[in-house]
Write a protein that holds these residues in place. Structure first.
Motif, PDB file in Angstrom:
ATOM      1  N   GLU A 326       0.826  -1.215   0.000  1.00 14.99           N
ATOM      2  CA  GLU A 326       0.000   0.000   0.000  1.00 14.99           C
ATOM      3  C   GLU A 326       0.855   1.257   0.000  1.00 14.99           C
ATOM      4  N   GLU A 327       1.967   1.223   0.746  1.00 13.81           N
ATOM      5  CA  GLU A 327       2.879   2.379   0.771  1.00 13.81           C
ATOM      6  C   GLU A 327       3.507   2.619  -0.595  1.00 13.81           C
ATOM      7  N   ILE A 328       3.875   1.523  -1.281  1.00 13.78           N
ATOM      8  CA  ILE A 328       4.449   1.659  -2.610  1.00 13.78           C
ATOM      9  C   ILE A 328       3.416   2.233  -3.579  1.00 13.78           C
ATOM     10  N   LEU A 329       2.175   1.697  -3.522  1.00 16.90           N
ATOM     11  CA  LEU A 329       1.108   2.159  -4.401  1.00 16.90           C
ATOM     12  C   LEU A 329       0.793   3.629  -4.159  1.00 16.90           C
ATOM     13  N   ALA A 330       0.821   4.050  -2.888  1.00 10.97           N
ATOM     14  CA  ALA A 330       0.510   5.440  -2.538  1.00 10.97           C
ATOM     15  C   ALA A 330       1.513   6.422  -3.131  1.00 10.97           C
ATOM     16  N   ASN A 331       2.718   5.954  -3.397  1.00 10.87           N
ATOM     17  CA  ASN A 331       3.736   6.840  -3.979  1.00 10.87           C
ATOM     18  C   ASN A 331       3.518   7.108  -5.455  1.00 10.87           C
ATOM     19  N   TYR A 332       2.607   6.354  -6.079  1.00  9.88           N
ATOM     20  CA  TYR A 332       2.354   6.503  -7.508  1.00  9.88           C
ATOM     21  C   TYR A 332       0.927   6.951  -7.754  1.00  9.88           C
TER      22      TYR A 332
END
Length: 332
Positions: A326-332
């Motif tokens: 989720e943290e990775i997705l939130a960065n994009y």
């Protein structure tokens, strides 16, 4: 008197000549051996050389004669380290970023001295250097030696440890903290060298990068026994401990179950070892079961495989992996 003294050193110098100047493709004759000894101030005749070679052979030197006595020569066959072994050692030292460049050069030179002069030159010209960052801590040998003495003697060590941080000016700077620890073992993992120890303020294990230890003081205070802060009772199993850690994050060892694509069998066995339990799930997947320290390090390692690995248990690792995704997705 000097000649008498030198003659007593004859066998030692003769052994050194064989070690440094001969190998499977470079021979030396009895006459040449006499000449080499003469350069060192030791008179020798060919007849005495043959007797000396027999003595060295009896002692254990694998001195091989090739050809006839009039046209052949001698060389040292079996050595303490064969060329392939020396190559492995030099490559490992070159790859270790916790050894400074100066110490690396010194250590490689010492390792290469186990080969003959000709082979050492060839080996040195073939050494691959990838210019990876090397520590600037020149005290690494002393740190390892003296803390190892503390481990042996069962005493605590006070350590000044350096970490990097970002300043308000968005530059990097170092900050230092002091710990008093009970040291247990050194572990080499992911190209870093770690000291596994217990901070006296807590009841668990911690890992410190050895090259970041700036100062240390051996105390007279008895170290805590590792059984008080770990699951190990009779001896500290460094190999088992390292196999359960990921990126040197601490965590509680728990049963872990992963569903993996079949093409990930080698990476999984490389990471967990051959003692894991493998079971076929379907034609394209297998189940891996093992015990590992559940931590952010393990979660980050799982995430790198994307959808090719699915955590089936434990629930806290499933939560960690979801959170990172989720943290990775939130960065994009």
């Amino acid at each position: 008197m000097a000649g008498v003294k030198n003659s007593k050193l004859k066998l030692l110098y003769l052994a050194e000549i064989f070690e440094q100047k001969t190998d499977e493709t470079h021979y030396i004759s009895a006459t040449q051996l006499c000449d080499e000894l003469g350069k060192l101030g030791i008179p020798a005749e060919r007849k005495s050389i043959y007797k000396d070679i027999d003595v060295l052979r009896e002692y254990g030197y694998d001195i091989i004669h090739t050809g006839s006595r009039n046209g052949g020569g001698y060389f040292l066959g079996e050595r303490k380290f064969q060329l392939a072994e020396i190559r492995l050692l030099t490559d490992a030292v070159q790859a270790a970023n916790f050894i400074s460049q100066k110490k690396t050069n010194e250590l490689v030179e010492k390792i290469e001295s186990f080969a003959g002069e000709k082979q050492a030159k060839i080996l040195h010209s073939q050494v691959y250097v990838d210019n990876r960052p090397k520590t600037k801590n020149e005290d690494i040998y002393h740190i390892i030696h003296n803390i190892n003495e503390a481990i042996t003697n069962g005493v605590k060590v006070t350590i000044t440890y350096s970490r990097r941080k970002i300043t308000d000016e968005f530059k990097t700077a170092s900050e230092e903290k002091t710990y008093t620890v009970s040291p247990y073992a050194f572990i080499w993992s992911d190209d870093h060298y770690y000291l596994v120890c217990n901070n006296e303020k807590y009841d668990n294990l911690m890992q410190l990068r050895v090259e970041k230890i700036k100062k240390y003081k051996i105390t007279n205070s008895p170290a805590r026994h590792f059984s008080e802060v770990s699951n190990y009772k009779h001896y500290f199993d460094s190999a088992d401990y390292a196999s359960k850690l990921f990126n040197m994050y601490s965590g509680e060892p728990k049963p872990v179950e992963l569903a993996c694509n079949n093409d990930l069998l080698e990476p999984m066995l490389d990471r967990f070892g051959d003692r894991v339990r493998i079971q076929k799930l379907d034609e394209d997947h297998f189940i891996l079961r093992t015990n590992a320290a559940v931590s952010d390090g393990l979660a980050a390692w799982v995430v790198q495989f994307g959808g090719r690995v699915k955590v089936r248990m434990p629930n806290d690792l499933i939560y960690m992996v979801k959170k990172k995704a989720e943290e990775i997705l939130a960065n994009y």
